[in-house]
Motif scaffolding. Structure first.
Motif, PDB file in Angstrom:
ATOM      1  N   LYS A   1      -3.197  -0.268 -12.813  1.00  0.00           N
ATOM      2  CA  LYS A   1      -1.758   0.628 -12.977  1.00  0.00           C
ATOM      3  C   LYS A   1      -1.031  -0.088 -14.093  1.00  0.00           C
ATOM      4  N   GLU A   2      -0.750  -1.297 -13.941  1.00  0.00           N
ATOM      5  CA  GLU A   2       0.068  -1.920 -15.100  1.00  0.00           C
ATOM      6  C   GLU A   2      -0.380  -1.623 -16.424  1.00  0.00           C
ATOM      7  N   ALA A   3      -1.805  -1.902 -16.580  1.00  0.00           N
ATOM      8  CA  ALA A   3      -2.702  -1.751 -17.846  1.00  0.00           C
ATOM      9  C   ALA A   3      -2.438  -0.062 -18.361  1.00  0.00           C
ATOM     10  N   VAL A   4      -2.477   0.514 -17.462  1.00  0.00           N
ATOM     11  CA  VAL A   4      -2.250   2.139 -17.757  1.00  0.00           C
ATOM     12  C   VAL A   4      -1.024   2.550 -18.214  1.00  0.00           C
ATOM     13  N   LEU A   5       0.023   2.081 -17.692  1.00  0.00           N
ATOM     14  CA  LEU A   5       1.345   2.483 -17.902  1.00  0.00           C
ATOM     15  C   LEU A   5       1.871   1.636 -19.097  1.00  0.00           C
ATOM     16  N   LYS A   6       1.391   0.592 -19.338  1.00  0.00           N
ATOM     17  CA  LYS A   6       1.553  -0.069 -20.764  1.00  0.00           C
ATOM     18  C   LYS A   6       0.928   0.510 -21.666  1.00  0.00           C
ATOM     19  N   ALA A   7      -0.171   1.166 -21.510  1.00  0.00           N
ATOM     20  CA  ALA A   7      -0.820   2.151 -22.765  1.00  0.00           C
ATOM     21  C   ALA A   7      -0.118   3.168 -23.037  1.00  0.00           C
ATOM     22  N   THR A   8       0.356   3.817 -22.050  1.00  0.00           N
ATOM     23  CA  THR A   8       1.186   4.918 -22.247  1.00  0.00           C
ATOM     24  C   THR A   8       2.596   4.903 -22.763  1.00  0.00           C
ATOM     25  N   GLY A   9       2.876   3.534 -22.231  1.00  0.00           N
ATOM     26  CA  GLY A   9       4.478   3.259 -22.865  1.00  0.00           C
ATOM     27  C   GLY A   9       5.440   3.568 -21.736  1.00  0.00           C
ATOM     28  N   HIS A  10       5.251   4.144 -20.683  1.00  0.00           N
ATOM     29  CA  HIS A  10       5.866   4.103 -19.448  1.00  0.00           C
ATOM     30  C   HIS A  10       6.219   2.873 -18.847  1.00  0.00           C
ATOM     31  N   GLY A  11       5.362   1.872 -18.575  1.00  0.00           N
ATOM     32  CA  GLY A  11       5.673   0.744 -17.853  1.00  0.00           C
ATOM     33  C   GLY A  11       5.960   1.225 -16.194  1.00  0.00           C
ATOM     34  N   LEU A  12       6.870   0.346 -15.578  1.00  0.00           N
ATOM     35  CA  LEU A  12       7.058   0.609 -14.277  1.00  0.00           C
ATOM     36  C   LEU A  12       8.373   1.471 -14.140  1.00  0.00           C
ATOM     37  N   SER A  13       8.627   2.468 -15.065  1.00  0.00           N
ATOM     38  CA  SER A  13       9.747   3.314 -15.084  1.00  0.00           C
ATOM     39  C   SER A  13       9.443   4.505 -14.016  1.00  0.00           C
ATOM     40  N   VAL A  14       7.999   4.696 -14.012  1.00  0.00           N
ATOM     41  CA  VAL A  14       7.572   5.588 -13.072  1.00  0.00           C
ATOM     42  C   VAL A  14       6.844   5.326 -11.798  1.00  0.00           C
ATOM     43  N   ASP A  15       6.635   6.118 -10.891  1.00  0.00           N
ATOM     44  CA  ASP A  15       6.152   5.324  -9.451  1.00  0.00           C
ATOM     45  C   ASP A  15       4.522   5.296  -9.908  1.00  0.00           C
ATOM     46  N   PRO A  16       4.243   4.109  -9.537  1.00  0.00           N
ATOM     47  CA  PRO A  16       3.031   3.477  -9.794  1.00  0.00           C
ATOM     48  C   PRO A  16       1.832   4.514  -8.999  1.00  0.00           C
ATOM     49  N   ARG A  17       2.085   5.120  -7.988  1.00  0.00           N
ATOM     50  CA  ARG A  17       1.274   6.015  -7.287  1.00  0.00           C
ATOM     51  C   ARG A  17       1.134   7.198  -7.893  1.00  0.00           C
TER      52      ARG A  17
ATOM     53  N   ASP B   1       0.982  -0.975  -0.088  1.00  0.00           N
ATOM     54  CA  ASP B   1       0.072  -0.060  -0.114  1.00  0.00           C
ATOM     55  C   ASP B   1       0.832   1.129   0.075  1.00  0.00           C
ATOM     56  N   ARG B   2       1.825   1.370   0.778  1.00  0.00           N
ATOM     57  CA  ARG B   2       2.912   2.377   1.047  1.00  0.00           C
ATOM     58  C   ARG B   2       3.599   2.689  -0.422  1.00  0.00           C
ATOM     59  N   ILE B   3       3.914   1.772  -1.162  1.00  0.00           N
ATOM     60  CA  ILE B   3       4.790   2.054  -2.139  1.00  0.00           C
ATOM     61  C   ILE B   3       4.106   1.906  -3.677  1.00  0.00           C
ATOM     62  N   ALA B   4       2.970   1.459  -3.712  1.00  0.00           N
ATOM     63  CA  ALA B   4       2.180   1.200  -4.881  1.00  0.00           C
ATOM     64  C   ALA B   4       0.675   2.191  -5.073  1.00  0.00           C
ATOM     65  N   LEU B   5       0.228   2.510  -3.817  1.00  0.00           N
ATOM     66  CA  LEU B   5      -0.970   3.077  -3.905  1.00  0.00           C
ATOM     67  C   LEU B   5      -1.008   4.563  -3.546  1.00  0.00           C
ATOM     68  N   ALA B   6      -1.871   5.346  -4.309  1.00  0.00           N
ATOM     69  CA  ALA B   6      -2.084   6.801  -4.071  1.00  0.00           C
ATOM     70  C   ALA B   6      -2.974   7.076  -2.541  1.00  0.00           C
ATOM     71  N   PRO B   7      -2.741   8.222  -2.197  1.00  0.00           N
ATOM     72  CA  PRO B   7      -3.596   8.325  -0.602  1.00  0.00           C
ATOM     73  C   PRO B   7      -5.130   8.090  -0.974  1.00  0.00           C
ATOM     74  N   SER B   8      -5.896   8.403  -2.068  1.00  0.00           N
ATOM     75  CA  SER B   8      -7.222   8.190  -2.429  1.00  0.00           C
ATOM     76  C   SER B   8      -7.417   6.808  -2.270  1.00  0.00           C
ATOM     77  N   GLU B   9      -6.593   6.099  -2.778  1.00  0.00           N
ATOM     78  CA  GLU B   9      -6.708   4.645  -3.104  1.00  0.00           C
ATOM     79  C   GLU B   9      -6.662   3.789  -1.701  1.00  0.00           C
ATOM     80  N   ARG B  10      -5.530   4.348  -0.837  1.00  0.00           N
ATOM     81  CA  ARG B  10      -5.686   3.869   0.411  1.00  0.00           C
ATOM     82  C   ARG B  10      -6.884   4.200   1.438  1.00  0.00           C
ATOM     83  N   GLU B  11      -7.414   5.328   1.114  1.00  0.00           N
ATOM     84  CA  GLU B  11      -8.423   5.550   1.769  1.00  0.00           C
ATOM     85  C   GLU B  11      -9.657   4.805   1.584  1.00  0.00           C
TER      86      GLU B  11
END
Length: 258
Positions: free
Chosen positions: A172-188, A141-151
């Motif tokens: 999150k994986e599907a979105v970042l694959k669509a944009t081409g970023h992959g997990l090179s960015v913070d999943p939060r 939760d701490r490293i992957a989820l945004a505050p609103s998602e944890r709430e």
């Protein structure tokens, strides 16, 4: 009365392939689509099942591409696949696989390979498949989820929260694959908005702001379950999704025929 008209849904085809098909009598047909370089990379996997899954993903990808481009199966292995990364200056081929003239996205996990395809070249399309697991690692939760998602998770019972954690990661994986970023960015940085009245959690909205360009993305998120697998489709516009279990390349060709 509003004069606004609803945007028509774009057709997305999902092709589901069990990697075990490559061990069956149909294996020769599938492997005929795969190039030498991809066969070499498959052979580098330590576990035979991982090698088979990798080969199945690329065989399915090339079958979709060859059919769409009107290329004979004998020429599928020669279709150029661009894996260069648009986010860094590296020469390493580690970016999102793209094929000119074909809008597709691929995903694989143990026991299932999925190819997503649309004829709309403007649509950003991301596919992710995850195999059901008991729990995610401590600190997820701490490293992957945004505050609103944890709430949102805090409003759920423990069983529902475990499911939603899986679905959030799936999205999150599907979105970042669509944009081409992959997990090179913070999943939060991908924020998935769900509501407790959407159970059994089949749809949501996701937003993502590229930290390097400030470009903002918006996605419709759709979840599907097939046995022990969770499938997520992230699309930048409304879509209608059709799923097809395929066992042979011919089934893909017939389904994509005009």
């Amino acid at each position: 009365m509003s004069n606004m008209t609803q945007q028509p849904a774009t057709a997305v085809e999902l092709f589901l392939l069990d990697p075990e098909m490559l061990r069956s009598g149909y294996g020769v047909s599938w492997l005929a689509y795969v190039g030498f370089e991809e066969q070499r990379r498959a052979a580098e996997f330590t576990h035979p099942d991982d090698a088979m899954t990798y080969a199945a993903q690329h065989a399915l990808m090339r079958t979709i591409a060859a059919t769409t481009l009107g290329v004979l199966p004998t020429g599928a292995a020669a279709i150029p696949v661009d894996r260069s990364c648009s986010l860094c200056d590296s020469d390493a081929q580690h970016g999102k696989p793209t094929i000119e003239g074909v809008n597709l996205n691929m995903s694989r996990t143990q026991g299932l390979v999925i190819g997503g395809f649309t004829r709309d070249h403007q649509l950003l399309l991301g596919i992710d498949v995850e195999k059901s697991r008991g729990s995610l690692h401590n600190g997820f939760d701490r490293i992957a989820l945004a505050p609103s998602e944890r709430e949102f998770l805090a409003t759920l019972d423990s069983q529902s929260a475990q499911l939603v954690r899986m679905l959030l990661w799936n999205a999150k994986e599907a979105v970042l694959k669509a944009t081409g970023h992959g997990l090179s960015v913070d999943p939060r940085s991908v924020v998935v908005t769900m509501s407790d009245d959407s159970a059994p959690f089949s749809r949501a909205h996701a937003s993502f702001a590229d930290p390097s360009t400030d470009r903002k993305y918006s996605f419709d998120v759709h979840w599907y379950t097939k046995g022990e697998h969770y499938i997520c489709v992230a699309a930048s516009a409304p879509v209608s999704v059709a799923m097809h279990r395929v066992t042979t390349p011919k089934m893909v060709r017939d389904l994509l025929a005009p």
